[in-house]
Scaffold this motif. Structure first.
Motif, short mmCIF file in Angstrom:
data_model
loop_
_atom_site.label_atom_id
_atom_site.label_comp_id
_atom_site.label_asym_id
_atom_site.label_seq_id
_atom_site.Cartn_x
_atom_site.Cartn_y
_atom_site.Cartn_z
N ASP A 218 102.79 99.71 -7.24
CA ASP A 218 103.02 98.76 -8.34
C ASP A 218 104.10 97.77 -7.90
O ASP A 218 105.24 98.18 -7.63
CB ASP A 218 103.47 99.50 -9.60
N MET A 219 103.74 96.51 -7.84
CA MET A 219 104.66 95.49 -7.35
C MET A 219 105.09 94.56 -8.48
O MET A 219 104.33 94.23 -9.39
CB MET A 219 104.00 94.67 -6.24
N ILE A 220 106.34 94.13 -8.39
CA ILE A 220 106.93 93.17 -9.32
C ILE A 220 107.18 91.89 -8.53
O ILE A 220 107.78 91.93 -7.46
CB ILE A 220 108.25 93.71 -9.89
N GLY A 221 106.69 90.76 -9.03
CA GLY A 221 106.81 89.55 -8.24
C GLY A 221 106.88 88.28 -9.05
O GLY A 221 106.96 88.31 -10.29
N PRO A 222 106.81 87.13 -8.36
CA PRO A 222 106.97 85.83 -9.02
C PRO A 222 105.74 85.46 -9.83
O PRO A 222 104.63 85.95 -9.60
CB PRO A 222 107.18 84.87 -7.85
N ALA B 11 115.24 89.61 -14.34
CA ALA B 11 114.21 90.43 -14.99
C ALA B 11 113.47 91.27 -13.97
O ALA B 11 113.08 92.42 -14.26
CB ALA B 11 113.23 89.53 -15.75
N GLN B 12 113.27 90.74 -12.76
CA GLN B 12 112.57 91.50 -11.73
C GLN B 12 113.35 92.76 -11.35
O GLN B 12 112.80 93.87 -11.29
CB GLN B 12 112.35 90.62 -10.50
N ILE B 13 114.64 92.61 -11.09
CA ILE B 13 115.41 93.79 -10.67
C ILE B 13 115.61 94.75 -11.84
O ILE B 13 115.64 95.98 -11.65
CB ILE B 13 116.76 93.38 -10.04
N THR B 14 115.69 94.24 -13.05
CA THR B 14 115.80 95.11 -14.22
C THR B 14 114.53 95.93 -14.39
O THR B 14 114.57 97.12 -14.73
CB THR B 14 116.07 94.28 -15.48
N ALA B 15 113.38 95.30 -14.13
CA ALA B 15 112.11 96.02 -14.20
C ALA B 15 112.04 97.10 -13.13
O ALA B 15 111.51 98.20 -13.37
CB ALA B 15 110.95 95.04 -14.05
N ALA B 16 112.55 96.81 -11.94
CA ALA B 16 112.59 97.83 -10.89
C ALA B 16 113.48 99.00 -11.30
O ALA B 16 113.13 100.16 -11.08
CB ALA B 16 113.07 97.20 -9.58
N ARG B 17 114.61 98.71 -11.88
CA ARG B 17 115.50 99.78 -12.35
C ARG B 17 114.81 100.66 -13.40
O ARG B 17 115.06 101.85 -13.49
CB ARG B 17 116.78 99.18 -12.94
N ALA B 18 113.95 100.04 -14.20
CA ALA B 18 113.24 100.78 -15.25
C ALA B 18 112.09 101.61 -14.70
O ALA B 18 111.46 102.34 -15.46
CB ALA B 18 112.72 99.80 -16.30
N GLY B 19 111.82 101.49 -13.38
CA GLY B 19 110.77 102.30 -12.79
C GLY B 19 109.39 101.70 -12.86
O GLY B 19 108.39 102.38 -12.62
N ILE B 20 109.29 100.40 -13.17
CA ILE B 20 107.99 99.76 -13.28
C ILE B 20 107.33 99.58 -11.92
O ILE B 20 106.11 99.67 -11.78
CB ILE B 20 108.12 98.41 -14.01
N GLY B 21 108.13 99.32 -10.89
CA GLY B 21 107.54 99.11 -9.58
C GLY B 21 108.58 98.68 -8.56
O GLY B 21 109.77 98.91 -8.73
N ILE B 22 108.09 98.03 -7.50
CA ILE B 22 108.92 97.60 -6.37
C ILE B 22 109.16 96.10 -6.49
O ILE B 22 108.22 95.33 -6.70
CB ILE B 22 108.25 97.93 -5.03
N ALA B 23 110.42 95.67 -6.34
CA ALA B 23 110.78 94.26 -6.45
C ALA B 23 111.59 93.83 -5.24
O ALA B 23 112.15 94.66 -4.52
CB ALA B 23 111.57 94.02 -7.73
N VAL B 24 111.65 92.52 -5.05
CA VAL B 24 112.52 91.94 -4.03
C VAL B 24 113.86 91.60 -4.68
O VAL B 24 113.90 91.04 -5.78
CB VAL B 24 111.89 90.67 -3.43
N ALA B 25 114.95 91.96 -4.01
CA ALA B 25 116.28 91.68 -4.55
C ALA B 25 117.25 91.45 -3.41
O ALA B 25 116.98 91.78 -2.25
CB ALA B 25 116.76 92.84 -5.42
N GLN B 26 118.40 90.88 -3.74
CA GLN B 26 119.45 90.72 -2.74
C GLN B 26 119.90 92.11 -2.28
O GLN B 26 120.23 92.97 -3.10
CB GLN B 26 120.63 89.93 -3.33
N VAL B 27 119.91 92.33 -0.99
CA VAL B 27 120.20 93.65 -0.43
C VAL B 27 121.56 94.18 -0.87
O VAL B 27 121.67 95.36 -1.25
CB VAL B 27 120.05 93.63 1.10
N PRO B 28 122.64 93.37 -0.86
CA PRO B 28 123.92 93.94 -1.30
C PRO B 28 123.89 94.45 -2.74
O PRO B 28 124.53 95.46 -3.06
CB PRO B 28 124.90 92.76 -1.15
N VAL B 29 123.16 93.77 -3.63
CA VAL B 29 123.05 94.24 -5.01
C VAL B 29 122.29 95.55 -5.07
O VAL B 29 122.71 96.52 -5.71
CB VAL B 29 122.36 93.17 -5.89
N GLY B 30 121.16 95.61 -4.36
CA GLY B 30 120.34 96.82 -4.39
C GLY B 30 121.05 98.02 -3.80
O GLY B 30 120.98 99.13 -4.36
#
Length: 305
Positions: free
Chosen positions: A194-198, A229-248
């Motif tokens: 499950d991917m999260i994207g633009p 919203a993308q990284i928040t969705a990833a935190r919620a377990g919806i799927g895999i998202a792209v994010a800034q590596v230091p934040v992740g």
């Protein structure tokens, strides 16, 4: 052509700009913190003074006339000059005090900058911050803001800029998601996840295309152009998202997947106008953010799934 029938009040012009940008009297009233009748009366006073109609009513609200559109940029310029006047007057000359307005991309304004501002405020408690979150670059040439964080190379000669980081982007998912769905080992594996994207932002869609044909057939279960919203969705377990590596990497709820793949590098600059670069409070913010981004970009050691 306008038939001037009296003096023009800046308060009336400010109301005009709010109505123009909000599209309604009620929206302008909320923005300015005044009553609906006050907005109406000031707008009518301006139309009388100018001898023209500025808005017509339609099913979608107020529609600006050609006369109103001709006044849009002058009104914006005056508003920015007024804001700059207030910021400049907010501090005592020579002291690190007063208001500094900062423009940052939406994701950084939510996920990155607040921790940096805490350090800045501890060091310079007399500084007050106005934070503008937008992925569109603020106009530093007219000093719409005092300092900007940009992820594109500044080119105007009147600007002072410092490159402060090259931030990698990577894939991240929640611990819960990876326990449920497994850990992908290749780009090809992402087709089964499950991917999260633009959604519609061209630059982000182009980034997806540059990842190659193995990634091009990925089906996104959630599309949004909001990076927070993308990284928040990833935190919620919806799927895999792209994010800034230091934040992740700093988030215990997330794990980096395919850590050997760098999706892109985000070169980051701190920018100000040359006329503001020696103002003490602006310089303090400029230097403080530059130092903070240096720390932000340092590698972080974490346990990976």
């Amino acid at each position: 052509m306008f038939l001037m029938r009296g003096p023009i009040s800046w308060d009336d012009q400010r109301v005009f700009l709010a109505v123009l940008e909000e599209g309604s009297l009620s929206g302008a009233a909320r923005r300015l913190g005044v009553s609906h009748p006050t907005v109406r009366s000031r707008l009518e006073a301006l139309e009388t003074a100018l001898g023209t109609v500025l808005f017509t009513r339609s099913v979608n609200g107020l529609t600006p006339t050609d006369s109103a559109e001709a006044l849009r940029e002058p009104a914006r310029t005056m508003a920015m000059a007024s804001d700059l006047f207030i910021r400049q007057a907010s501090g005592t000359p020579g002291e690190i005090a007063g208001v500094v307005r900062i423009s940052v991309p939406e994701f950084m304004g939510i996920e990155v900058i607040p921790a940096m501002l805490r350090i800045l405020r501890d060091t310079h408690p007399a500084i007050r911050i106005e934070l503008s979150l937008s992925n569109a670059p603020a106009d530093l040439l007219v000093q719409e803001v005092d300092v900007a964080v940009r992820t594109v190379t500044p080119k105007q000669e009147a600007l002072v800029a410092k490159k402060v980081a090259s931030i990698p982007l990577g894939f991240f998912a929640s611990v819960d998601y990876l326990e449920r769905c497994g850990v992908p080992q290749t780009l090809e594996d992402l087709k089964r996840h499950d991917m999260i994207g633009p959604d519609r932002t061209r630059a982000d869609l182009a980034l997806v295309e540059r990842l190659g044909k193995d990634f091009g057939d990925v089906g996104f279960v959630l599309r949004t152009d909001s990076h927070p919203a993308q990284i928040t969705a990833a935190r919620a377990g919806i799927g895999i998202a792209v994010a800034q590596v230091p934040v992740g990497l700093r988030d215990p709820r997330l794990r980096q997947v395919l850590p050997d793949i760098t999706v892109a590098i985000l070169d980051t600059w701190i920018v100000t106008h040359e006329n503001l670069s020696k103002v003490p409070r602006v310089r303090a913010v400029f230097d403080g953010l530059a130092a903070a981004f240096g720390d932000y970009g340092r590698p972080v050691s974490v346990l990976q799934v």
